[in-house]
Design a protein around this motif. Structure first.
Motif, PDB file in Angstrom:
ATOM      1  N   ARG A 142       0.884  -1.239  -0.089  1.00 41.63           N
ATOM      2  CA  ARG A 142      -0.024   0.087  -0.096  1.00 41.63           C
ATOM      3  C   ARG A 142       0.795   1.106  -0.049  1.00 41.63           C
ATOM      4  O   ARG A 142       1.792   1.343   0.834  1.00 41.63           O
ATOM      5  CB  ARG A 142      -0.946   0.065   1.322  1.00 41.63           C
ATOM      6  CG  ARG A 142      -1.794   1.313   1.448  1.00 41.63           C
ATOM      7  CD  ARG A 142      -2.887   1.274   2.515  1.00 41.63           C
ATOM      8  NE  ARG A 142      -2.236   0.943   3.742  1.00 41.63           N
ATOM      9  CZ  ARG A 142      -2.694   0.467   4.745  1.00 41.63           C
ATOM     10  NH1 ARG A 142      -4.151   0.310   4.729  1.00 41.63           N
ATOM     11  NH2 ARG A 142      -2.158   0.239   5.797  1.00 41.63           N
ATOM     12  N   ARG A 143       0.382   2.266  -0.971  1.00 45.36           N
ATOM     13  CA  ARG A 143       1.422   3.471  -0.989  1.00 45.36           C
ATOM     14  C   ARG A 143       0.341   4.622  -0.985  1.00 45.36           C
ATOM     15  O   ARG A 143      -0.588   4.452  -1.367  1.00 45.36           O
ATOM     16  CB  ARG A 143       2.375   3.582  -2.213  1.00 45.36           C
ATOM     17  CG  ARG A 143       3.125   2.313  -2.525  1.00 45.36           C
ATOM     18  CD  ARG A 143       4.034   2.721  -4.010  1.00 45.36           C
ATOM     19  NE  ARG A 143       4.471   1.516  -4.261  1.00 45.36           N
ATOM     20  CZ  ARG A 143       5.331   1.510  -5.511  1.00 45.36           C
ATOM     21  NH1 ARG A 143       5.052   2.598  -6.257  1.00 45.36           N
ATOM     22  NH2 ARG A 143       5.882   0.179  -5.779  1.00 45.36           N
ATOM     23  N   ALA A 144       0.957   5.560  -0.429  1.00 45.84           N
ATOM     24  CA  ALA A 144       0.126   7.025  -0.726  1.00 45.84           C
ATOM     25  C   ALA A 144       0.395   7.169  -2.144  1.00 45.84           C
ATOM     26  O   ALA A 144       1.287   6.932  -2.880  1.00 45.84           O
ATOM     27  CB  ALA A 144       0.992   8.121   0.042  1.00 45.84           C
TER      28      ALA A 144
ATOM     29  N   VAL B 108      -4.660   6.488  -1.493  1.00 47.83           N
ATOM     30  CA  VAL B 108      -3.857   5.280  -1.603  1.00 47.83           C
ATOM     31  C   VAL B 108      -3.820   4.198  -2.638  1.00 47.83           C
ATOM     32  O   VAL B 108      -5.086   4.430  -3.292  1.00 47.83           O
ATOM     33  CB  VAL B 108      -3.787   4.588  -0.280  1.00 47.83           C
ATOM     34  CG1 VAL B 108      -3.679   5.444   0.901  1.00 47.83           C
ATOM     35  CG2 VAL B 108      -5.137   3.837  -0.188  1.00 47.83           C
ATOM     36  N   VAL B 109      -2.950   3.716  -3.142  1.00 44.34           N
ATOM     37  CA  VAL B 109      -2.953   2.526  -4.084  1.00 44.34           C
ATOM     38  C   VAL B 109      -2.629   1.237  -3.473  1.00 44.34           C
ATOM     39  O   VAL B 109      -1.691   1.064  -2.590  1.00 44.34           O
ATOM     40  CB  VAL B 109      -2.092   2.907  -4.998  1.00 44.34           C
ATOM     41  CG1 VAL B 109      -2.613   3.906  -6.211  1.00 44.34           C
ATOM     42  CG2 VAL B 109      -0.544   3.032  -4.756  1.00 44.34           C
ATOM     43  N   PHE B 110      -3.279   0.292  -3.642  1.00 45.22           N
ATOM     44  CA  PHE B 110      -3.055  -1.122  -3.225  1.00 45.22           C
ATOM     45  C   PHE B 110      -2.194  -2.130  -4.380  1.00 45.22           C
ATOM     46  O   PHE B 110      -3.082  -2.018  -5.604  1.00 45.22           O
ATOM     47  CB  PHE B 110      -4.455  -1.723  -2.581  1.00 45.22           C
ATOM     48  CG  PHE B 110      -5.021  -1.021  -1.631  1.00 45.22           C
ATOM     49  CD1 PHE B 110      -4.788  -1.157  -0.162  1.00 45.22           C
ATOM     50  CD2 PHE B 110      -6.116   0.130  -1.881  1.00 45.22           C
ATOM     51  CE1 PHE B 110      -5.237  -0.408   0.616  1.00 45.22           C
ATOM     52  CE2 PHE B 110      -6.589   0.736  -0.865  1.00 45.22           C
ATOM     53  CZ  PHE B 110      -6.194   0.581   0.264  1.00 45.22           C
ATOM     54  N   ARG B 111      -1.406  -2.722  -4.093  1.00 43.69           N
ATOM     55  CA  ARG B 111      -1.124  -3.762  -5.125  1.00 43.69           C
ATOM     56  C   ARG B 111      -1.290  -5.068  -4.779  1.00 43.69           C
ATOM     57  O   ARG B 111      -1.041  -5.602  -3.671  1.00 43.69           O
ATOM     58  CB  ARG B 111       0.618  -3.748  -5.088  1.00 43.69           C
ATOM     59  CG  ARG B 111       1.288  -4.615  -6.195  1.00 43.69           C
ATOM     60  CD  ARG B 111       2.726  -4.451  -6.318  1.00 43.69           C
ATOM     61  NE  ARG B 111       3.374  -4.484  -5.182  1.00 43.69           N
ATOM     62  CZ  ARG B 111       3.870  -5.983  -4.639  1.00 43.69           C
ATOM     63  NH1 ARG B 111       3.523  -7.072  -5.431  1.00 43.69           N
ATOM     64  NH2 ARG B 111       4.548  -5.961  -3.673  1.00 43.69           N
ATOM     65  N   ILE B 112      -2.242  -5.595  -5.772  1.00 42.89           N
ATOM     66  CA  ILE B 112      -2.741  -7.070  -5.512  1.00 42.89           C
ATOM     67  C   ILE B 112      -1.670  -7.929  -6.190  1.00 42.89           C
ATOM     68  O   ILE B 112      -1.735  -7.607  -7.727  1.00 42.89           O
ATOM     69  CB  ILE B 112      -4.015  -7.017  -6.031  1.00 42.89           C
ATOM     70  CG1 ILE B 112      -4.890  -5.935  -5.500  1.00 42.89           C
ATOM     71  CG2 ILE B 112      -4.728  -8.455  -5.626  1.00 42.89           C
ATOM     72  CD1 ILE B 112      -5.232  -6.006  -4.104  1.00 42.89           C
TER      73      ILE B 112
ATOM     74  N   PRO C 215       5.297   7.608  -3.878  1.00 39.24           N
ATOM     75  CA  PRO C 215       6.764   7.662  -3.600  1.00 39.24           C
ATOM     76  C   PRO C 215       7.550   6.497  -4.264  1.00 39.24           C
ATOM     77  O   PRO C 215       8.749   7.057  -4.186  1.00 39.24           O
ATOM     78  CB  PRO C 215       6.764   7.437  -2.134  1.00 39.24           C
ATOM     79  CG  PRO C 215       5.231   7.881  -1.588  1.00 39.24           C
ATOM     80  CD  PRO C 215       4.542   7.528  -2.763  1.00 39.24           C
ATOM     81  N   GLY C 216       7.189   5.454  -4.529  1.00 40.84           N
ATOM     82  CA  GLY C 216       7.889   4.496  -5.400  1.00 40.84           C
ATOM     83  C   GLY C 216       7.850   4.485  -6.653  1.00 40.84           C
ATOM     84  O   GLY C 216       8.494   3.681  -7.519  1.00 40.84           O
TER      85      GLY C 216
END
Length: 203
Positions: A49-51, A90-94, A126-127
């Protein structure tokens, strides 16, 4: 509330799911952009999870809810992602292996009546940038409220409740979670001040 009690679909959500799956491809991890309740109640497993921030879209409490946060008699409100401005969330990586199942569950939650327009948006994180799926709302949708007066917001906050709780609780939970993530939403903060004033409204 049973599935039979849902309002009639605005359009068939199945082709929209098929199109989204085809656009994703299934070979890479799936990214999802959360701007409302997905932030504090994702209901799916995620690997990261990222901002994140998207440009050209903004969060707005301008979508009628006649099941989850209101009723046909007393409609409530939920957030939509409207064109214009910018939005922090936020973004979620599945993981790719869980992408199909996650999309199916999301469609049951977010798309039972086909109200949203699923879109792949460019998200700054940020990534590094990611391409994430987001549920946007058209101003042409019958579920778009248009401009609401302060008095109308106060009335809805005081009266609208659905199967998942009240519109006010939904807005407050989102506001508090945004604060926890260091996200300031000036429009939502103003609505929270309106809600706090409703009990002393002389009317």
């Amino acid at each position: 509330m049973s599935a039979q009690a849902l309002p009639p679909p605005l359009r068939d959500p199945a082709p929209l799911l098929e199109r989204t799956i085809a656009e994703w491809g299934g070979h890479e991890d799936l990214w999802l952009f959360g701007y409302g309740s997905l932030i504090w109640r994702p209901d799916f497993e995620f690997a990261e999870r990222r901002a994140a921030q998207v440009l050209g879209w903004h969060r707005a409490l301008k979508m009628w809810s006649r099941v989850n946060r209101g009723s046909p008699e007393v409609p409530g409100l939920v957030f939509g992602l409207l064109s214009g401005g910018s939005c922090r969330g936020v973004v979620f990586r599945i993981p790719a292996s869980a992408g199909l199942e996650t999309l199916g569950r999301l469609w049951l939650r977010e798309m039972p009546t086909g109200v949203y327009d699923p879109r792949w948006l460019h998200c700054v994180t940020p990534g590094g940038p990611v391409r994430a799926l987001a549920f946007t709302l058209s101003r042409k949708s019958p579920n778009f409220t248009g401009t609401l007066s302060d008095a109308r917001y106060r009335e809805i906050f005081a009266t609208a409740t659905g199967r998942y709780g009240s519109s006010l609780d939904y807005a407050r939970q989102t506001f508090e979670e945004l604060q926890r993530h260091g996200i300031h939403d000036a429009a939502l903060a103003r609505l929270m001040r309106l809600a706090a004033l409703r009990d002393v409204d002389p009317r």
